[in-house]
Motif scaffolding. Structure first.
Motif, short mmCIF file in Angstrom:
data_model
loop_
_atom_site.label_atom_id
_atom_site.label_comp_id
_atom_site.label_asym_id
_atom_site.label_seq_id
_atom_site.Cartn_x
_atom_site.Cartn_y
_atom_site.Cartn_z
N ILE A 38 0.86 -1.18 0.00
CA ILE A 38 0.00 0.00 0.00
C ILE A 38 0.90 1.23 0.00
O ILE A 38 1.83 1.31 0.80
CB ILE A 38 -0.96 -0.01 1.21
N ILE A 39 0.64 2.13 -0.93
CA ILE A 39 1.46 3.34 -1.02
C ILE A 39 0.60 4.57 -0.74
O ILE A 39 -0.62 4.52 -0.88
CB ILE A 39 2.15 3.47 -2.41
N SER A 40 1.25 5.64 -0.35
CA SER A 40 0.52 6.86 0.01
C SER A 40 -0.02 7.56 -1.23
O SER A 40 0.43 7.29 -2.35
CB SER A 40 1.45 7.82 0.75
N ARG A 41 -0.93 8.48 -1.02
CA ARG A 41 -1.47 9.30 -2.11
C ARG A 41 -0.32 10.02 -2.83
O ARG A 41 -0.29 10.11 -4.04
CB ARG A 41 -2.48 10.30 -1.52
N ALA A 42 0.65 10.50 -2.04
CA ALA A 42 1.76 11.25 -2.62
C ALA A 42 2.61 10.34 -3.51
O ALA A 42 3.01 10.73 -4.62
CB ALA A 42 2.61 11.86 -1.52
N ASP A 43 2.87 9.12 -3.06
CA ASP A 43 3.67 8.21 -3.90
C ASP A 43 2.89 7.77 -5.13
O ASP A 43 3.46 7.61 -6.21
CB ASP A 43 4.10 6.99 -3.07
N ALA A 44 1.59 7.58 -4.97
CA ALA A 44 0.76 7.20 -6.12
C ALA A 44 0.80 8.32 -7.16
O ALA A 44 0.87 8.06 -8.37
CB ALA A 44 -0.67 6.92 -5.68
N ALA A 45 0.78 9.57 -6.70
CA ALA A 45 0.77 10.70 -7.61
C ALA A 45 2.08 10.81 -8.39
O ALA A 45 2.11 11.36 -9.49
CB ALA A 45 0.50 11.99 -6.84
N LYS A 46 3.16 10.28 -7.80
CA LYS A 46 4.43 10.29 -8.55
C LYS A 46 4.37 9.34 -9.73
O LYS A 46 5.07 9.52 -10.73
CB LYS A 46 5.57 9.85 -7.62
#
Ligand SMILES: Cc1cc2nc3c(=O)[nH]c(=O)nc-3n(C[C@H](O)[C@H](O)[C@H](O)COP(=O)(O)OP(=O)(O)OC[C@H]3O[C@@H](n4cnc5c(N)ncnc54)[C@H](O)[C@@H]3O)c2cc1C
Ligand code: FES
Lengths: 93, 392
Positions: free
Chosen positions: B118-126
């Motif tokens: 599970i990754i954070s919203r910020a990492d997903a946005a990258k």
């Protein structure tokens, strides 16, 4: 001459030649859709408006099916090209 | 004109084509009969995902992993570009309830060997532009991928033909040939096919065919509508699903009081971009018999849902819509095996929303069973006889 004829582009959007369409028919395609899945002819931006007639003629000439059967009934309404956002907005009217 | 084969296969979708190829490769004489044309069913109206993350941790995920491993080398093996790419995949998580379900799901999937986190919203946005601000995060697996379902099916069929299989199109199966209580082949619009074994791989239509020999299959058609945009530059990275889909599939009880039209239509995000650049946006999950038409409501709910999760899609131009009948089963697993009491018939149908992903491994399992009588793994959960097939 024969060869040049074979390389004529039938579907401009997808750049599919006469030779490729004949190969699809040889592979068993008997309908517009059959040609489409084998070559991607008809899947371009114009959605087959330009190439459909030529492909229909080629299918009819191949004698695979009577010409009248070449337009299988489809339940899909032609889609009006519109942005995703417009489709959603419509609902709010 | 009559034909003779070791195995007759009914259905020219991805499942029938994969089976025909593996059997031909194992040296069997195969005749595949398709009512309309290859990919005329669900296979020609679906998304292209080979998503492992959406699979229930258990036999479902194990088979999907094995299938994905087979895809890696398949273009070369079939000598046909099936356009399989492992660009990874994400599942969007919007609220705490979904986060809870996905945290548990991911932990159990890891135990089976899937690389997922599970990754954070910020990492997903990258990884992906255009995601909604309200997301809590995403699951991510780099093992996810997609494949072109048309090319995959045509590739299997072409390779099968090269190995001596016969592919009959416009060849609707209209009945079976029976002799002394055994099924000895099929009757088709292109003549009879005598065969030692007949494999029924007609997807959602399998129950209609099986009814001709008195079998009641628990398979039902479940419509999926999807939308296609005009080709554009690369935008959607890999495959993207929403946790809604997982929650709806494995925890339907949590949706009981959900009244929105989208939930009722079973809308869950399924997003990917083809090699050509079209973006596929799905999908509904509706029980409407064999109806495959599109509805304004369905299209709108799909797009509303997609734009909520990924506002970046709002500017994309829609050029095409499609609908297909998925072969649903009550427990979400296909029926693969010999039905009791109908010697000579073999069932391989009911892959619901995962038939593309599971196609390669299904072909292998069926060919193993029909040539060796056994396969590499325990597939008893797929045994068709887990359902009462013969009405008493
Ligand atoms: C909107 C949507 C999205 C999807 N997304 C994905 C995805 O991302 N990933 C994934 O893995 N799966 C996905 N699926 C599911 C996938 O499409 C199916 O599981 C798969 O295509 C089933 O393949 P099949 O060969 O069993 O059935 P089908 O493709 O339906 O093939 C059955 C064939 O049998 C033929 N037939 C029927 N009756 C007869 C008869 N009497 N005689 C001869 N032939 C007959 C039909 O014409 C048809 O060609 C999706 C499905 C839909 C609808
Ligand atoms: S010319 Fe064939 S799709 Fe446009």
């Amino acid at each position: 001459m024969e060869n040049a004829d074979q390389e004529i582009i039938i579907c401009r959007c997808e750049e599919i030649s006469r030779r490729q369409i004949l190969a699809a028919i040889a592979d068993g395609a008997t309908t517009i859709k059959g040609v489409k899945i084998r070559t991607e002819a008809g899947m371009g931006l114009c959605q087959g408006r330009t190439c459909r007639r030529l492909i229909t003629q080629m299918l009819a000439q191949s004698g695979a099916r009577p010409a009248a059967e070449l337009y299988p009934p489809t339940s899909r309404p032609p889609v009006r090209t519109a942005q995703v956002g417009e489709y959603i907005r419509e609902e709010d009217d | 004109m009559g034909r003779t084969a070791d195995v007759a296969v009914i259905g020219g979708g991805v499942i029938g084509a994969s089976i025909a190829y593996r059997l031909a490769k194992a040296g069997k004489k195969v005749v595949l009969c398709e009512r309309y044309d290859l990919t005329a069913g669900a296979t020609g109206a679906c998304d292209q995902m080979v998503i492992l993350q959406s699979k229930n941790p258990g036999i479902h995920l194990r088979l999907a992993l094995d299938s994905a491993a087979m895809f890696q080398d398949l273009s070369r093996e079939l000598d046909y570009p099936i356009e399989y790419f492992r660009h990874g995949g994400m599942i969007t998580i919007e609220n705490e309830m979904e986060m809870g379900v996905m945290t548990d799901f991911v932990a159990r999937q890891k135990k089976i060997g899937l690389e997922v986190e599970i990754i954070s919203r910020a990492d997903a946005a990258k990884r992906q532009r255009g995601l909604a601000d309200h997301l809590l995060g995403c699951t991510f697996s780099r093992q996810d991928g997609h494949v072109n379902p048309f090319k995959l099916t045509l590739g299997f069929a072409k390779a099968a033909k090269a190995l001596g299989a016969e592919i009959l199109i416009d060849a609707e199966v209209t009945g079976f040939k029976e002799e002394g209580g055994k099924i000895k082949g099929i009757k088709t619009a292109k003549g009879d096919v005598d065969a030692e074994v007949t494999v029924l791989a007609a997807g959602a239509w399998s129950p209609l065919v099986a009814a001709q020999v008195g079998l009641t299959l628990p398979i039902k058609p479940r419509r999926g509508q999807i939308i296609i945009t005009e080709p554009g530059p690369p935008y959607v990275v890999g495959g993207i699903l929403s946790a809604q889909y997982i929650v709806a599939k494995y925890h339907p009880e949590t949706l009981r009081d959900a009244k929105s039209r989208g939930v009722q239509l079973g809308v869950g995000l399924a997003l990917s971009q083809t090699a050509k650049g079209d973006i596929l946006i799905g999908a509904t999950r509706e029980f409407v018999d064999y109806e495959v038409s599109n509805t304004r409501e369905g299209i709108r709910e799909i797009l509303k849902n997609a734009a909520r999760l990924m506002p970046g899609l709002k500017k994309m131009n829609v050029i095409r819509i499609m609908g297909g009948s998925r072969p649903y089963t009550p427990d979400g697993l296909p029926l693969i095996g010999f039905p009791k009491g109908r010697e000579g018939l073999f069932l391989a149908a009911g892959h619901e929303g995962d038939g593309i992903a599971l196609s390669a491994i299904t072909g292998r399992i069926v060919a193993d069973l029909l040539t060796e009588g056994k396969t590499y793994t325990d597939i008893s959960p797929l045994d068709p006889n887990r359902f009462p097939l013969i009405a008493s």
